[in-house]
Motif scaffolding. Structure first.
Motif, PDB file in Angstrom:
ATOM      1  N   ARG A  23       0.832  -1.197   0.000  1.00  0.00           N
ATOM      2  CA  ARG A  23       0.000   0.000   0.000  1.00  0.00           C
ATOM      3  C   ARG A  23       0.876   1.261   0.000  1.00  0.00           C
ATOM      4  NH1 ARG A  23      -2.220   3.742  -0.288  1.00  0.00           N
ATOM      5  NH2 ARG A  23      -4.129   4.674   0.540  1.00  0.00           N
ATOM      6  N   PHE A  24       1.953   1.218   0.796  1.00  0.00           N
ATOM      7  CA  PHE A  24       2.765   2.431   0.948  1.00  0.00           C
ATOM      8  C   PHE A  24       4.044   2.401   0.111  1.00  0.00           C
ATOM      9  CE2 PHE A  24       0.290   2.094   4.897  1.00  0.00           C
ATOM     10  CZ  PHE A  24      -0.428   3.262   4.762  1.00  0.00           C
ATOM     11  N   GLY A  25       4.303   1.314  -0.562  1.00  0.00           N
ATOM     12  CA  GLY A  25       5.514   1.246  -1.371  1.00  0.00           C
ATOM     13  C   GLY A  25       5.221   0.554  -2.688  1.00  0.00           C
ATOM     14  N   ASP A  26       6.260   0.305  -3.448  1.00  0.00           N
ATOM     15  CA  ASP A  26       6.098  -0.326  -4.745  1.00  0.00           C
ATOM     16  C   ASP A  26       6.561  -1.768  -4.632  1.00  0.00           C
ATOM     17  OD1 ASP A  26       6.121  -1.141  -7.310  1.00  0.00           O
ATOM     18  OD2 ASP A  26       7.138   0.616  -8.117  1.00  0.00           O
ATOM     19  N   LEU A  27       5.606  -2.663  -4.339  1.00  0.00           N
ATOM     20  CA  LEU A  27       5.972  -4.055  -4.087  1.00  0.00           C
ATOM     21  C   LEU A  27       6.602  -4.742  -5.302  1.00  0.00           C
ATOM     22  CD1 LEU A  27       5.963  -6.095  -1.754  1.00  0.00           C
ATOM     23  CD2 LEU A  27       3.814  -6.964  -2.641  1.00  0.00           C
ATOM     24  N   PRO A  28       6.002  -4.615  -6.496  1.00  0.00           N
ATOM     25  CA  PRO A  28       6.639  -5.267  -7.648  1.00  0.00           C
ATOM     26  C   PRO A  28       8.093  -4.836  -7.821  1.00  0.00           C
ATOM     27  CG  PRO A  28       4.433  -4.602  -8.242  1.00  0.00           C
ATOM     28  CD  PRO A  28       4.706  -4.050  -6.860  1.00  0.00           C
ATOM     29  N   ARG A  29       8.365  -3.545  -7.601  1.00  0.00           N
ATOM     30  CA  ARG A  29       9.755  -3.088  -7.744  1.00  0.00           C
ATOM     31  C   ARG A  29      10.648  -3.681  -6.647  1.00  0.00           C
ATOM     32  NH1 ARG A  29      14.025  -0.499  -8.683  1.00  0.00           N
ATOM     33  NH2 ARG A  29      14.934   0.535  -6.894  1.00  0.00           N
ATOM     34  N   LEU A  30      10.097  -3.728  -5.439  1.00  0.00           N
ATOM     35  CA  LEU A  30      10.843  -4.282  -4.313  1.00  0.00           C
ATOM     36  C   LEU A  30      11.212  -5.736  -4.580  1.00  0.00           C
ATOM     37  CD1 LEU A  30      11.624  -2.945  -1.673  1.00  0.00           C
ATOM     38  CD2 LEU A  30       9.610  -3.934  -0.617  1.00  0.00           C
ATOM     39  N   LEU A  31      10.363  -6.426  -5.347  1.00  0.00           N
ATOM     40  CA  LEU A  31      10.609  -7.840  -5.621  1.00  0.00           C
ATOM     41  C   LEU A  31      11.376  -8.030  -6.920  1.00  0.00           C
ATOM     42  CD1 LEU A  31       7.208  -9.293  -4.475  1.00  0.00           C
ATOM     43  CD2 LEU A  31       9.399  -9.401  -3.293  1.00  0.00           C
ATOM     44  N   GLY A  32      11.808  -6.919  -7.532  1.00  0.00           N
ATOM     45  CA  GLY A  32      12.734  -7.066  -8.647  1.00  0.00           C
ATOM     46  C   GLY A  32      12.208  -6.710 -10.029  1.00  0.00           C
ATOM     47  N   ALA A  33      10.937  -6.253 -10.142  1.00  0.00           N
ATOM     48  CA  ALA A  33      10.433  -5.848 -11.458  1.00  0.00           C
ATOM     49  C   ALA A  33      10.996  -4.467 -11.769  1.00  0.00           C
ATOM     50  CB  ALA A  33       8.914  -5.817 -11.464  1.00  0.00           C
ATOM     51  N   HIS A  34      11.657  -4.305 -12.904  1.00  0.00           N
ATOM     52  CA  HIS A  34      12.251  -3.012 -13.220  1.00  0.00           C
ATOM     53  C   HIS A  34      11.493  -2.278 -14.312  1.00  0.00           C
ATOM     54  CE1 HIS A  34      15.901  -2.192 -10.966  1.00  0.00           C
ATOM     55  NE2 HIS A  34      15.874  -3.487 -10.727  1.00  0.00           N
ATOM     56  N   ARG A  35      10.997  -3.061 -15.284  1.00  0.00           N
ATOM     57  CA  ARG A  35      10.270  -2.450 -16.385  1.00  0.00           C
ATOM     58  C   ARG A  35       9.052  -1.739 -15.796  1.00  0.00           C
ATOM     59  NH1 ARG A  35       6.725  -4.432 -19.908  1.00  0.00           N
ATOM     60  NH2 ARG A  35       6.575  -6.363 -18.742  1.00  0.00           N
ATOM     61  N   SER A  36       8.866  -0.474 -16.156  1.00  0.00           N
ATOM     62  CA  SER A  36       7.706   0.216 -15.607  1.00  0.00           C
ATOM     63  C   SER A  36       6.468  -0.319 -16.310  1.00  0.00           C
ATOM     64  CB  SER A  36       7.825   1.718 -15.817  1.00  0.00           C
ATOM     65  OG  SER A  36       7.902   1.981 -17.192  1.00  0.00           O
ATOM     66  N   GLN A  37       5.493  -0.680 -15.494  1.00  0.00           N
ATOM     67  CA  GLN A  37       4.274  -1.251 -16.070  1.00  0.00           C
ATOM     68  C   GLN A  37       3.122  -0.341 -15.716  1.00  0.00           C
ATOM     69  OE1 GLN A  37       5.130  -4.464 -13.539  1.00  0.00           O
ATOM     70  NE2 GLN A  37       5.225  -5.931 -15.201  1.00  0.00           N
ATOM     71  N   ASP A  38       2.327  -0.021 -16.696  1.00  0.00           N
ATOM     72  CA  ASP A  38       1.196   0.845 -16.405  1.00  0.00           C
ATOM     73  C   ASP A  38      -0.052   0.026 -16.218  1.00  0.00           C
ATOM     74  OD1 ASP A  38       2.569   3.376 -16.639  1.00  0.00           O
ATOM     75  OD2 ASP A  38       2.834   2.793 -18.731  1.00  0.00           O
ATOM     76  N   ALA A  39      -0.830   0.443 -15.254  1.00  0.00           N
ATOM     77  CA  ALA A  39      -2.045  -0.295 -14.948  1.00  0.00           C
ATOM     78  C   ALA A  39      -3.054  -0.118 -16.085  1.00  0.00           C
ATOM     79  CB  ALA A  39      -2.632   0.184 -13.639  1.00  0.00           C
TER      80      ALA A  39
END
Lengths: 266, 285
Positions: free
Chosen positions: A250-266
């Motif tokens: 909720r307060f951070g970017d979990l996918p990025r924290l887990l290693g996703a780098h490519r920016s993905q738009d919802a």
């Protein structure tokens, strides 16, 4: 692959992952003290016992103390180490990074036996302090990885700018670097706390008989019979994990924290 | 090579972390290695000595059987888990960010679950009175509900459950950075989605998959409680025996020798996995 068939596949796997947890939640609210699903009658008394019956409440308290202190110690090791590696790099940095993540990558039983012989030699075998320090070393990897990720995302020109404006290193750290990595420090701490709460083998081999944690208590009761309190303890753990990881997301970017780098738009 | 900056921190910053890791990680491992050559004392811990007897015991059929069981169980579970986790992770990484985050929260929660809880949950799900046996009997597929635990199938299910979230999170970084245009191009040239996946995506990801297979293998090899809760004594793995020797047989030296052996095997495998899946630093922004 991403059509409805793919979604159905993902859904089926999620059901498989949820099934045992749903059954445990079901048996935790059984009226009778028996293992039954679907539950017979509804009762929250087993949750009450978890918090009030002295043996269960005692191991719950042990678990909480160990998790919070081990998490704090892990962060206090990981933060300066991550800062050192980020600002210096070099061979020492790489060696220390390797040492920091190794306990977590190796099968825990190996570290558990290492810790056990160490605490026997140090004379603290069976002491809760042994569990706290062992857990902290075991879990340093988590804040180390999250804080390193956070530091890498800092725009170095911000630091240059602060330096040019005349800020010394201490001021740069307190006013620029730390505020930017704080979310990563908090998530690293949270990861460490949740995993410490759930850790069994190290806690068991280092001080299993004197500083009984909740997982040890659950396994002991599993061996000597059945009580729905075990199920309610299991549900409590699942809830803690969902709430903590949900808050990180909720307060951070979990996918990025887990290693996703490519920016993905919802 | 990382850019060095003038305002770089000085070495005292690394002093406390270095000290903690040295005293509480390197030294325990050194002691463990030493103890593996020690002599056990009946009713006590151990006494200094130098003997190879603990290592010579590895040549016994007893140890060979434990090793074979451990490797077969972990390899089976790792193969099942990676085969399912790869398409799962691929599809999830293509979902919108919100759904992806919710699924990741759930996967992380399952990952963090204690083996005790996983073992208890599966033994409940497979039990006679509260398990799927009820459902199967209700559907008329069997006469009366029966228990499906303990046993080999229950144990493999439990190990797969333990390893699955780990496999997903190991492959997630590489899969989520996969250029979506590659399979797209294959589809434009007329390949079906499945064919594009098999002939383009899978080969690109070969290294990631191999790396994940090894890491999940090491991870499930470390399972300690599941073999006891869901399996029979014949399914007891190396970690169970290490603990059994150290705590219940009071033979810490033999436990330490087995742990040292396990350490060397795991280190070699983890090193291999990291080498196979490529230099991670190369993919950082």
């Amino acid at each position: 692959m991403t059509g409805w068939l793919g979604k159905a596949f993902v859904a089926a796997i999620l059901v498989f992952l949820a099934a045992p947890l749903v059954v445990v939640a079901g048996v935790s609210i059984n009226q009778p003290k028996r293992l039954l699903f679907p539950p017979e009658g509804l009762s929250l008394k087993w949750y009450g016992e978890l918090f009030t019956k002295s043996d269960w409440a005692g191991s719950l308290t042990n678990s909480a103390i160990i998790a919070v202190l081990a998490g704090l110690l892990a962060v206090s090791v990981a933060l300066p180490l991550a800062l050192y590696i980020w600002s210096r790099g070099g061979l020492l940095g790489r060696v220390l990074f390797g040492l920091g993540i190794a306990p977590f990558l190796l099968p825990p039983v190996i570290s558990a036996l290492g810790f056990m012989v160490f605490w026997i030699s140090a004379g603290l075998y069976g002491h809760i302090l042994a569990t706290i320090i062992s857990h902290a070393v075991f879990l340093v990897a988590l804040p180390l990885v999250t804080i390193s990720l956070g530091l890498e995302s800092i725009d170095r020109s911000l630091i240059e700018a602060a330096r040019i404006m005349g800020a010394n290193r201490r001021t740069v750290f307190l006013t620029v670097v730390f505020p930017l990595v704080r979310p990563y420090v908090v998530s690293g701490f949270a990861f460490a706390v949740v995993l410490s709460l759930n850790e069994y083998i190290i806690a068991y081999m280092v001080a299993g008989f004197s500083a009984e944690t909740l997982p040890i208590k659950i396994f002991n009761s599993l061996r000597y019979g059945y009580t729905p309190v075990m199920a309610s303890a299991a549900v409590l753990f699942v809830l803690i994990a969902v709430v903590v990881f949900g808050a990180i997301a909720r307060f951070g970017d979990l996918p990025r924290l887990l290693g996703a780098h490519r920016s993905q738009d919802a | 090579m990382r850019q060095r900056r003038e305002e770089a921190a000085s070495w005292p910053q690394a002093f406390f972390p270095g000290l903690v890791l040295l005293v509480f990680f390197v030294i325990p491992f050194a002691i463990m290695l030493t103890v593996s050559f020690f002599k056990r004392i009946e009713g006590g811990f151990f006494e200094p000595s130098f003997e190879l007897s603990n290592y010579i015991r590895f040549l016994s059929p007893f140890f060979g059987k434990i090793l074979f069981t451990s490797i077969a169980l972990a390899a089976g579970a790792a193969a099942i888990v990676v085969v399912i986790a790869f398409p799962f992770t691929y599809i999830v990484s293509r979902m919108d960010r919100r759904t992806q985050t919710i699924i990741l929260v759930f996967i992380l929660s399952v990952l963090s679950l204690s083996e005790v809880i996983i073992g208890f949950a599966w033994s409940t799900l497979l039990s006679r009175t509260a398990g799927i046996g009820n459902l199967i009997a209700w559907l008329g597929l069997s006469d009366a509900p029966q228990a499906y635990t303990p046993g080999l199938v229950a144990l493999i299910l439990g190990l797969s459950y333990l390893g699955f979230p780990y496999a997903v999170l190991t492959m997630y970084p590489a899969i989520s950075r996969l250029d979506p245009e590659l399979p797209e191009a294959a589809r434009m040239s007329g390949a079906s989605p499945l064919k594009a996946f098999v002939s383009v995506t899978l080969p690109i990801m070969r290294r990631t998959i191999t790396g994940a297979l090894i890491l999940v293998f090491v991870f499930t090899l470390g399972a300690y409680l599941l073999p006891q809760v869901l399996g029979r004594p014949a399914h007891w793995t190396l970690p169970v025996h290490i603990t059994d020797q150290a705590i219940f047989q009071s033979n810490i030296p033999f436990g330490a020798a087995m742990a040292t052996f396990f350490l060397l095997v795991s280190l070699a495998l983890v090193g291999l996995a990291l080498a196979v899946s490529g230099d991670r630093k190369g993919s950082q922004p």
